[in-house]
Enzyme design. Structure first.
Site, PDB file in Angstrom:
ATOM      1  N   SER A 136      -2.663  -7.718  -1.294  1.00  0.00           N
ATOM      2  CA  SER A 136      -4.040  -8.080  -1.652  1.00  0.00           C
ATOM      3  C   SER A 136      -4.168  -8.106  -3.164  1.00  0.00           C
ATOM      4  CB  SER A 136      -5.009  -7.046  -1.068  1.00  0.00           C
ATOM      5  OG  SER A 136      -6.289  -7.193  -1.647  1.00  0.00           O
ATOM      6  N   TYR A 169      -7.282   1.675   0.023  1.00  0.00           N
ATOM      7  CA  TYR A 169      -6.742   0.361   0.423  1.00  0.00           C
ATOM      8  C   TYR A 169      -5.949  -0.255  -0.728  1.00  0.00           C
ATOM      9  CZ  TYR A 169      -7.011  -4.614   1.825  1.00  0.00           C
ATOM     10  OH  TYR A 169      -6.729  -5.917   2.149  1.00  0.00           O
TER      11      TYR A 169
END
Ligand code: NDP
Length: 251
Positions: free
Chosen positions: A145, A158
């Site tokens: 990401s 995350y």
């Protein structure tokens, strides 16, 4: 031409029932690969498998929870017997997030996000190594990401799992290059999937993106397929942002 085909190649794509993983399953099969996928929800998995079968696509699946070590081992045993001990492509796609401030995260949140996103991808890569090596032409793709590259609100755990993945991409590329295994990551920005429904501030972030719209799952799957092609045979250890230009932080 063989350079632009995955004909006869075998692939394991984790989390293929929805979103980015679903698009990756379809893209790899379109290039000729035979795919195995997995998810926790067995009903949804069986529905997807039936849909693929009716479209003539070669996809099989296992219900499993990748948080659990023994289930990861069982998954790789299934893949090993189905594909005769040879795997060309592992896509570590399954992942999750819980949007919170760093001060609010619980130990359970930490464990869920770390195990789902990073520990499982690490362990599956270890388990897949002998199969990837045996194939003579192996590829690992991590679905990372942009949050693992630059800081974004409400995703400290995350983001850490994705930052870890980006570094792991480089280390495994160096350790396994001699075995003809390439290791790359793609780092998407906001992609229209069920994961994004939980992100309240998404529209503000989208407005600040040079291409001011969310991405589509098939704008990620195309890059994943490209990285697995023989045409990409000299690319390894890279983290490629698919982000409408967000990470350049220009004007
Ligand atoms: P979705 O939530 O839409 O899909 C996630 C998939 O993973 C589902 O098939 C889900 O099935 C499966 N999955 C989740 N947890 C587990 C588990 N413990 N065991 C087995 N399967 C599991 O997510 P996306 O498609 O949006 O995300 C895919 C990847 O892309 C993730 O790694 C995410 O971090 C990354 N990403 C997504 C972005 C986005 O904007 N959407 C941006 C950047 C990266 P089930 O729930 O049934 O288990």
């Amino acid at each position: 031409e063989q350079r632009w085909s995955l004909k006869g190649m075998t692939a394991l794509v984790t989390g293929g029932t929805r979103g980015i993983g679903h698009a990756i399953v379809e893209e790899l099969t379109a290039f000729g690969a035979i795919v195995h996928t997995c998810s926790r929800n067995e009903t949804e998995l069986n529905e997807r498998i039936q849909e693929w079968k009716s479209k003539g696509l070669k996809v099989s699946g296992s219900a499993c929870d990748l948080k659990i070590r023994a289930e990861r081992q069982k998954l790789m045993e299934t893949v090993c017997s189905e594909f005769d001990g040879k795997l060309n492509i592992l896509v570590n796609n399954a992942g999750t997030t819980i949007p919170k401030e760093a001060t609010e995260f619980t130990m359970e949140d930490f464990s869920t996000i770390m195990t789902t996103n990073f520990e499982s991808a690490y362990h599956l890569s270890q388990l897949a190594y002998p199969l990837l090596k045996a194939s003579g032409n192996g590829n690992i793709i991590f679905i990372s990401s942009v949050t693992g590259v630059i800081a974004v609100p409400l995703c400290s755990i995350y983001a850490s799992t994705k930052g870890a993945m980006n570094q792991l991409t480089k280390n495994l590329a160096c350790e396994w290059g001699k075995d003809n295994i390439r290791v790359n990551a793609v780092a998407p920005w906001i992609i229209r999937t069920s994961l994004i429904d939980s992100i309240e501030h998404a529209s503000r972030l989208i407005a600040r993106t040079p291409i001011p719209r969310p991405g589509e799952p098939n704008e990620v799957s195309s890059v994943v397929a490209f990285l697995c092609l023989p045409a990409a045979s000299y690319i390894t250890g890279q983290v490629i942002c698919i982000d409408g230009g967000y990470s350049v932080t220009g004007f």
